[in-house]
Design a protein around this motif. Structure first.
Motif, short mmCIF file in Angstrom:
data_model
loop_
_atom_site.label_atom_id
_atom_site.label_comp_id
_atom_site.label_asym_id
_atom_site.label_seq_id
_atom_site.Cartn_x
_atom_site.Cartn_y
_atom_site.Cartn_z
N UNK A 137 47.78 47.96 46.45
CA UNK A 137 46.78 47.08 45.84
C UNK A 137 46.30 46.09 46.78
N UNK A 138 45.27 45.39 46.60
CA UNK A 138 44.78 44.26 47.24
C UNK A 138 45.64 43.00 46.61
N UNK A 139 45.53 41.88 47.25
CA UNK A 139 46.09 40.70 46.70
C UNK A 139 45.83 40.34 45.26
N UNK A 181 59.88 39.88 55.25
CA UNK A 181 58.94 40.41 56.30
C UNK A 181 57.53 40.24 55.87
N UNK A 182 57.22 39.39 54.83
CA UNK A 182 55.91 38.92 54.51
C UNK A 182 55.36 37.64 55.30
N UNK A 183 54.02 37.62 55.82
CA UNK A 183 53.67 36.59 56.51
C UNK A 183 53.34 35.48 55.54
N UNK A 231 49.95 32.84 51.20
CA UNK A 231 48.98 31.88 50.79
C UNK A 231 47.81 32.48 49.97
N UNK A 232 47.48 33.49 50.51
CA UNK A 232 46.31 34.38 49.65
C UNK A 232 46.80 34.85 48.31
N UNK A 233 48.25 35.39 48.14
CA UNK A 233 48.73 35.60 46.92
C UNK A 233 48.81 34.23 45.90
N UNK A 234 49.14 33.12 46.65
CA UNK A 234 49.30 32.03 45.67
C UNK A 234 47.77 31.45 45.19
N UNK A 235 46.92 31.57 46.20
CA UNK A 235 45.64 31.23 45.75
C UNK A 235 45.09 31.98 44.58
N UNK A 236 45.45 33.32 44.71
CA UNK A 236 44.85 34.19 43.95
C UNK A 236 45.49 34.15 42.54
N UNK A 247 55.93 27.94 47.88
CA UNK A 247 55.28 29.09 48.54
C UNK A 247 56.06 29.21 49.89
N UNK A 248 57.04 30.43 50.17
CA UNK A 248 57.38 30.35 51.44
C UNK A 248 58.52 31.40 51.28
#
Length: 332
Positions: A230-232, A264-266, A271-276, A293-294
């Protein structure tokens, strides 16, 4: 194919990484065998905080030993709990006369080691309390309710330590930690497998598919549901929605959000996941007042993330905003 990891010998990898930690952060921690000890402990006149667990999850948990977080961590071998004697040794070392809080993640080996250590502590007359975290939700209603402890414990380390530094009693610090444990929820989303750094064994076959697994065990345990990628935003709606329902979040609530990369996640993805996630909760009327986040608790090079949401009150927010300094996390 030969495993591509920069190690020297499988049987000494934990010893060598701990030596490296002590050398790299000698101003914050001291390493004595498989005990990682905060330099702040020497002058501590308060309740102290101890935890334990297997290596292979760096920076957790040794990376959170230091001022304003953990006082001592007992380190086991790769993905293996240390023995109860070592955990007891950590508690005995940490004891400054005000009591010791032992924080345990809910895994069979950790629970056994904790039970043994608590028996030894009781026999020795130590004033100790134990709080167990198991914030993982049962994402699959037809699967097992494992209640595994995940990365959410790291934020709790800081909140509990801050309470201890305010001079609260052991019972009070334990109550705050237990309340935190009871008001957080986590789930893992996995997209690729890790390999064991001692033998090259892969944790599953997810990497050979075009699927992701929601509710996956971080060591390759079962319990997850495999679905097409799925998308973020779609992933967040699925996962944050489930966590919010578990916590009973309502408009006007305050929340903490953690997006923990599994190895292995960039940072871009995190950051996109956190924003969403912030936008998703804002849509519910929930304010995000704290975050991490990290890469917080990893599983070697596993692809994916853990989302942790905690329901906070004003006291938790105040405790969170106190200073801390550790090898992996600092707040001034």
């Amino acid at each position: 194919m030969k495993m591509k990891k920069f190690i020297n010998a499988p049987e000494t990898v934990t010893d060598e990484e701990l030596q490296g930690l002590g050398l790299a952060f000698s101003d914050i921690v001291e390493v004595d065998g498989h005990l990682v000890i905060s330099k702040d402990l020497a002058d501590a006149d308060r309740v102290t905080i101890v935890t334990y667990g297997g290596s292979g999850h760096e920076p957790a948990q040794a990376g959170y030993v230091g001022k304003g977080m953990l006082d001592v961590q007992a380190v086991g071998d790769i993905f293996a709990a240390p023995n109860g004697q070592l955990v007891f040794d950590a508690m005995k070392l940490a004891d400054k006369g005000h009591g010791v809080l032992l924080l345990t993640l809910n895994y069979a080996g950790d629970q056994l080691a904790g039970k043994q250590a608590m028996k030894l502590a009781k026999k020795a007359g130590l004033n100790v309390r134990q709080v167990v975290t198991g914030e993982e939700i049962q994402y699959d209603s037809n699967g097992e309710d494992n209640k595994r402890g995940l990365a959410g414990a790291v934020a709790m380390y800081h909140v509990a330590a801050a309470a201890a530094r305010e001079g609260k009693t052991l019972d009070e610090v334990a109550e705050i930690a237990q309340r935190y444990a009871d008001n957080m929820a986590s789930v893992t989303v996995k997209v690729s497998d890790a390999t064991h750094p001692q033998n090259g064994m892969s944790f599953g076959d997810l990497g050979e598919t075009d699927l992701m697994e929601i509710g996956a065990g971080q060591h390759g345990e079962g319990g997850g549901v495999r679905v097409p990628m799925l998308s973020a935003k779609e992933t967040v709606a699925t996962v944050a929605g489930a966590l919010s329902r578990k916590l009973g979040l309502q408009s006007g609530d305050k929340a903490f959000v953690m997006i923990n990369g599994c190895g292995a996640t960039t940072m871009m993805e995190m950051l996109v996941l956190f924003k969403d996630t912030v936008e998703f909760l804002k849509g519910m009327g929930v304010e995000v007042v704290g975050n991490m986040v990290g890469e917080i608790l990893t599983v070697q090079e596993a692809g994916g993330f853990q989302m942790n949401i905690a329901k906070w009150d004003d006291e938790t927010l105040r405790l969170w905003n106190t200073p801390c300094r550790t090898p992996a996390y600092s707040k001034e």
